[in-house]
Design an enzyme around this catalytic site. Structure first.
Site, PDB file in Angstrom:
ATOM      1  N   SER A  42       0.780  -1.258  -0.023  1.00  0.00           N
ATOM      2  CA  SER A  42      -0.091  -0.056  -0.041  1.00  0.00           C
ATOM      3  C   SER A  42       0.988   1.369   0.055  1.00  0.00           C
ATOM      4  O   SER A  42       1.544   1.528  -0.769  1.00  0.00           O
ATOM      5  CB  SER A  42      -0.888  -0.045   1.168  1.00  0.00           C
ATOM      6  OG  SER A  42      -2.067   1.018   1.322  1.00  0.00           O
ATOM      7  N   ASP A  54      -9.695  -4.657  -4.793  1.00  0.00           N
ATOM      8  CA  ASP A  54      -9.209  -3.546  -3.632  1.00  0.00           C
ATOM      9  C   ASP A  54     -10.183  -2.297  -3.658  1.00  0.00           C
ATOM     10  O   ASP A  54     -10.474  -1.848  -4.380  1.00  0.00           O
ATOM     11  CB  ASP A  54      -7.896  -2.984  -4.217  1.00  0.00           C
ATOM     12  CG  ASP A  54      -6.980  -2.547  -2.963  1.00  0.00           C
ATOM     13  OD1 ASP A  54      -7.534  -1.820  -2.128  1.00  0.00           O
ATOM     14  OD2 ASP A  54      -5.881  -2.696  -2.964  1.00  0.00           O
ATOM     15  N   HIS A  92      -7.832  -5.376  -0.426  1.00  0.00           N
ATOM     16  CA  HIS A  92      -6.753  -4.777   0.165  1.00  0.00           C
ATOM     17  C   HIS A  92      -6.072  -5.326   1.410  1.00  0.00           C
ATOM     18  O   HIS A  92      -5.850  -4.994   2.294  1.00  0.00           O
ATOM     19  CB  HIS A  92      -7.217  -3.173   0.757  1.00  0.00           C
ATOM     20  CG  HIS A  92      -5.655  -2.213   0.660  1.00  0.00           C
ATOM     21  ND1 HIS A  92      -5.180  -1.952  -0.364  1.00  0.00           N
ATOM     22  CD2 HIS A  92      -5.094  -1.645   1.945  1.00  0.00           C
ATOM     23  CE1 HIS A  92      -4.098  -1.073   0.116  1.00  0.00           C
ATOM     24  NE2 HIS A  92      -4.231  -0.936   1.325  1.00  0.00           N
TER      25      HIS A  92
END
Length: 257
Positions: A128, A199, A232
Protein backbone atom coordinates in the site's frame (compact mmCIF):
# COMPACT_ATOMS: atom_id res chain seq x y z
CA UNK A 1 16.94 9.39 12.86
CA UNK A 2 14.56 12.28 12.33
CA UNK A 3 13.61 14.31 9.31
CA UNK A 4 11.51 17.39 8.98
CA UNK A 5 8.25 16.86 7.16
CA UNK A 6 5.28 19.08 6.37
CA UNK A 7 1.98 19.16 8.17
CA UNK A 8 -0.91 21.50 7.68
CA UNK A 9 -1.42 23.98 10.48
CA UNK A 10 -4.40 26.21 11.32
CA UNK A 11 -5.82 27.92 8.26
CA UNK A 12 -4.19 25.42 5.92
CA UNK A 13 -0.70 26.88 6.16
CA UNK A 14 2.14 24.40 6.05
CA UNK A 15 4.28 24.11 9.15
CA UNK A 16 7.41 22.00 9.61
CA UNK A 17 7.81 19.37 12.28
CA UNK A 18 10.46 16.81 13.15
CA UNK A 19 9.55 13.23 12.25
CA UNK A 20 10.83 10.38 14.37
CA UNK A 21 10.87 6.97 12.77
CA UNK A 22 9.62 4.11 14.93
CA UNK A 23 11.15 0.76 15.80
CA UNK A 24 12.92 -1.32 13.14
CA UNK A 25 12.47 -5.10 13.09
CA UNK A 26 15.08 -7.32 11.42
CA UNK A 27 14.59 -10.88 10.13
CA UNK A 28 18.02 -12.49 9.78
CA UNK A 29 18.75 -14.89 6.91
CA UNK A 30 18.55 -18.57 7.84
CA UNK A 31 21.04 -19.52 5.12
CA UNK A 32 23.87 -17.74 3.29
CA UNK A 33 23.20 -14.00 3.19
CA UNK A 34 22.80 -12.94 -0.45
CA UNK A 35 20.31 -10.07 -0.37
CA UNK A 36 18.86 -7.45 1.98
CA UNK A 37 15.41 -6.01 1.42
CA UNK A 38 13.80 -3.14 3.30
CA UNK A 39 10.06 -3.86 3.55
CA UNK A 40 7.64 -1.02 4.24
CA UNK A 41 4.25 -1.39 5.92
CA UNK A 42 1.01 0.38 5.01
CA UNK A 43 -0.74 3.36 6.59
CA UNK A 44 -1.42 2.88 10.30
CA UNK A 45 0.63 -0.31 10.58
CA UNK A 46 4.14 -1.00 11.93
CA UNK A 47 7.20 -3.05 11.02
CA UNK A 48 6.39 -5.87 13.43
CA UNK A 49 3.40 -7.37 11.62
CA UNK A 50 5.20 -7.68 8.30
CA UNK A 51 8.40 -9.00 9.90
CA UNK A 52 6.38 -11.87 11.36
CA UNK A 53 4.97 -12.74 7.93
CA UNK A 54 8.29 -12.37 6.11
CA UNK A 55 9.97 -14.66 8.63
CA UNK A 56 7.71 -17.50 7.46
CA UNK A 57 8.68 -17.21 3.78
CA UNK A 58 10.95 -19.89 2.24
CA UNK A 59 13.69 -17.37 1.42
CA UNK A 60 16.68 -18.33 3.59
CA UNK A 61 19.14 -16.05 1.76
CA UNK A 62 17.32 -12.77 2.41
CA UNK A 63 17.74 -10.42 5.35
CA UNK A 64 14.56 -8.40 5.85
CA UNK A 65 14.61 -4.95 7.46
CA UNK A 66 11.14 -3.77 8.53
CA UNK A 67 11.13 -0.18 9.80
CA UNK A 68 8.17 1.61 11.36
CA UNK A 69 7.03 4.91 9.86
CA UNK A 70 6.81 8.15 11.85
CA UNK A 71 3.53 9.04 13.52
CA UNK A 72 2.29 12.23 11.87
CA UNK A 73 -0.98 14.06 11.14
CA UNK A 74 -2.60 12.65 8.01
CA UNK A 75 -4.75 14.88 5.82
CA UNK A 76 -6.98 12.03 4.59
CA UNK A 77 -7.82 11.35 8.27
CA UNK A 78 -8.67 14.99 8.92
CA UNK A 79 -5.29 15.58 10.58
CA UNK A 80 -5.57 12.62 12.95
CA UNK A 81 -2.08 11.17 13.63
CA UNK A 82 -1.11 7.80 12.18
CA UNK A 83 2.05 5.92 11.25
CA UNK A 84 2.72 6.98 7.68
CA UNK A 85 5.69 7.28 5.32
CA UNK A 86 4.33 10.54 3.92
CA UNK A 87 1.18 12.64 4.05
CA UNK A 88 -1.69 11.77 1.74
CA UNK A 89 -4.73 13.90 1.05
CA UNK A 90 -6.76 11.60 -1.15
CA UNK A 91 -6.11 8.85 -3.65
CA UNK A 92 -6.72 10.51 -6.98
CA UNK A 93 -4.59 11.21 -10.01
CA UNK A 94 -4.71 14.94 -9.32
CA UNK A 95 -3.81 14.73 -5.63
CA UNK A 96 -0.61 16.60 -4.74
CA UNK A 97 2.43 14.52 -3.79
CA UNK A 98 4.17 15.10 -0.46
CA UNK A 99 7.69 15.33 -1.91
CA UNK A 100 9.29 16.27 1.42
CA UNK A 101 7.73 13.24 3.14
CA UNK A 102 8.55 10.92 0.23
CA UNK A 103 12.17 12.10 0.19
CA UNK A 104 12.47 11.58 3.95
CA UNK A 105 11.06 8.04 3.69
CA UNK A 106 13.26 7.16 0.69
CA UNK A 107 16.31 8.53 2.53
CA UNK A 108 15.44 6.40 5.57
CA UNK A 109 15.33 3.31 3.33
CA UNK A 110 18.66 4.17 1.71
CA UNK A 111 20.20 4.75 5.13
CA UNK A 112 19.01 1.34 6.37
CA UNK A 113 20.68 -0.25 3.33
CA UNK A 114 23.91 1.77 3.60
CA UNK A 115 25.65 -0.57 6.06
CA UNK A 116 25.11 -3.77 4.07
CA UNK A 117 28.24 -5.52 2.66
CA UNK A 118 29.17 -4.58 -0.90
CA UNK A 119 28.54 -8.09 -2.27
CA UNK A 120 24.93 -8.15 -1.00
CA UNK A 121 22.13 -7.31 -3.44
CA UNK A 122 19.76 -4.61 -2.20
CA UNK A 123 16.04 -4.21 -2.62
CA UNK A 124 12.98 -2.41 -1.33
CA UNK A 125 9.37 -3.53 -1.17
CA UNK A 126 6.15 -2.77 0.59
CA UNK A 127 2.40 -2.84 0.89
CA UNK A 128 0.00 0.00 0.00
CA UNK A 129 1.67 3.27 1.12
CA UNK A 130 4.82 1.20 1.66
CA UNK A 131 4.59 0.05 -1.97
CA UNK A 132 4.22 3.69 -3.05
CA UNK A 133 7.37 4.58 -1.09
CA UNK A 134 9.20 1.63 -2.68
CA UNK A 135 8.24 2.75 -6.19
CA UNK A 136 9.27 6.32 -5.35
CA UNK A 137 12.64 4.92 -4.20
CA UNK A 138 12.90 3.11 -7.55
CA UNK A 139 12.44 6.39 -9.43
CA UNK A 140 15.02 8.11 -7.18
CA UNK A 141 17.49 5.30 -7.91
CA UNK A 142 16.99 5.49 -11.68
CA UNK A 143 17.12 9.30 -11.68
CA UNK A 144 20.14 9.26 -9.35
CA UNK A 145 18.52 11.92 -7.16
CA UNK A 146 15.80 12.49 -4.61
CA UNK A 147 12.98 14.87 -5.45
CA UNK A 148 14.91 17.67 -3.71
CA UNK A 149 17.93 17.14 -5.99
CA UNK A 150 20.22 15.47 -3.45
CA UNK A 151 22.07 12.38 -4.79
CA UNK A 152 20.45 9.00 -4.13
CA UNK A 153 23.12 6.65 -2.71
CA UNK A 154 21.70 3.10 -2.79
CA UNK A 155 22.05 0.64 -5.68
CA UNK A 156 18.77 -1.24 -5.98
CA UNK A 157 18.50 -4.69 -7.57
CA UNK A 158 14.80 -5.41 -6.97
CA UNK A 159 11.61 -3.49 -6.14
CA UNK A 160 8.28 -4.99 -5.04
CA UNK A 161 4.97 -3.16 -4.68
CA UNK A 162 1.82 -4.84 -3.37
CA UNK A 163 -1.53 -3.00 -3.57
CA UNK A 164 0.14 0.35 -4.09
CA UNK A 165 0.59 3.22 -6.52
CA UNK A 166 3.33 5.29 -8.16
CA UNK A 167 3.79 8.75 -6.62
CA UNK A 168 4.85 11.60 -8.92
CA UNK A 169 3.84 9.60 -12.00
CA UNK A 170 3.21 12.76 -14.03
CA UNK A 171 6.78 14.06 -13.62
CA UNK A 172 8.53 10.73 -14.25
CA UNK A 173 9.03 11.35 -17.97
CA UNK A 174 10.72 14.72 -17.33
CA UNK A 175 13.06 13.15 -14.76
CA UNK A 176 14.31 10.42 -17.10
CA UNK A 177 14.23 12.21 -20.45
CA UNK A 178 17.62 12.70 -22.11
CA UNK A 179 19.54 10.93 -19.35
CA UNK A 180 21.29 7.85 -20.73
CA UNK A 181 22.39 6.58 -17.32
CA UNK A 182 18.87 6.94 -15.93
CA UNK A 183 17.39 5.18 -18.96
CA UNK A 184 19.86 2.33 -18.53
CA UNK A 185 19.04 1.95 -14.82
CA UNK A 186 15.31 2.04 -15.57
CA UNK A 187 15.63 -0.63 -18.28
CA UNK A 188 17.51 -3.06 -16.05
CA UNK A 189 15.75 -2.61 -12.67
CA UNK A 190 13.44 -5.56 -11.90
CA UNK A 191 10.06 -4.44 -10.53
CA UNK A 192 7.16 -6.64 -9.40
CA UNK A 193 3.73 -5.08 -8.94
CA UNK A 194 0.77 -7.07 -7.55
CA UNK A 195 -2.77 -5.80 -7.11
CA UNK A 196 -6.16 -7.24 -6.22
CA UNK A 197 -9.06 -6.48 -8.53
CA UNK A 198 -11.33 -6.22 -5.50
CA UNK A 199 -9.18 -3.61 -3.69
CA UNK A 200 -11.54 -1.05 -2.13
CA UNK A 201 -8.80 1.09 -0.54
CA UNK A 202 -6.26 1.57 -3.34
CA UNK A 203 -8.34 0.86 -6.43
CA UNK A 204 -7.03 -1.68 -8.94
CA UNK A 205 -6.87 1.04 -11.62
CA UNK A 206 -4.10 2.79 -9.64
CA UNK A 207 -1.95 -0.34 -9.73
CA UNK A 208 -2.67 -0.81 -13.42
CA UNK A 209 -1.93 2.82 -14.31
CA UNK A 210 1.26 2.76 -12.22
CA UNK A 211 2.43 -0.27 -14.17
CA UNK A 212 1.63 1.47 -17.47
CA UNK A 213 3.42 4.66 -16.39
CA UNK A 214 6.58 2.74 -15.50
CA UNK A 215 6.50 0.66 -18.70
CA UNK A 216 5.98 3.70 -20.93
CA UNK A 217 8.98 5.40 -19.29
CA UNK A 218 11.46 2.64 -20.06
CA UNK A 219 11.13 0.29 -17.08
CA UNK A 220 11.45 -2.83 -19.20
CA UNK A 221 11.87 -5.51 -16.51
CA UNK A 222 8.42 -5.00 -15.06
CA UNK A 223 5.99 -7.72 -13.99
CA UNK A 224 2.36 -6.86 -13.17
CA UNK A 225 0.22 -9.52 -11.50
CA UNK A 226 -3.49 -9.12 -10.85
CA UNK A 227 -5.64 -11.22 -8.52
CA UNK A 228 -9.38 -11.63 -9.03
CA UNK A 229 -11.40 -11.07 -5.88
CA UNK A 230 -8.40 -9.94 -3.79
CA UNK A 231 -9.08 -6.91 -1.59
CA UNK A 232 -6.62 -4.65 0.22
CA UNK A 233 -4.61 -7.43 1.86
CA UNK A 234 -2.23 -10.20 0.84
CA UNK A 235 -2.81 -13.92 0.31
CA UNK A 236 -0.47 -16.95 0.17
CA UNK A 237 -0.74 -17.13 -3.63
CA UNK A 238 0.58 -13.57 -3.90
CA UNK A 239 3.43 -14.17 -1.45
CA UNK A 240 4.40 -17.34 -3.37
CA UNK A 241 4.67 -15.16 -6.48
CA UNK A 242 6.90 -12.72 -4.56
CA UNK A 243 9.14 -15.60 -3.39
CA UNK A 244 9.54 -17.09 -6.87
CA UNK A 245 10.18 -13.68 -8.43
CA UNK A 246 12.80 -12.66 -5.84
CA UNK A 247 14.55 -16.02 -6.11
CA UNK A 248 14.77 -15.61 -9.88
CA UNK A 249 15.66 -11.91 -10.13
CA UNK A 250 18.20 -11.92 -7.27
CA UNK A 251 19.73 -15.28 -8.26
CA UNK A 252 19.18 -16.77 -4.82
CA UNK A 253 20.59 -20.20 -4.02
CA UNK A 254 17.25 -21.78 -3.34
CA UNK A 255 14.11 -21.84 -1.32
CA UNK A 256 13.80 -23.76 1.90
CA UNK A 257 10.85 -26.02 2.48
Amino acid sequence: MSFTGPSVGPGGRTVRRALEFGRTYVVRPKGRHQATIVWLHGLGDNGSSWSQLLETLPLPNIKWICPTAPTQPITIFGGFPSTAWFDVGDLSEDAPDDIVGLDAAAAHVANLLSNEPSDIKLGVGGFSMGAATSLYSATCFTHGKYGNGNPYPAKLSAVVGLSGWLPCAKTLKDKLQGQDEAASRAASLPILLCHGKGDDVVAYKFGEKSSQALSSNGFQDLTFKSYSGLGHYTIPEEMEEVCAWLTSKLGLEGRSA
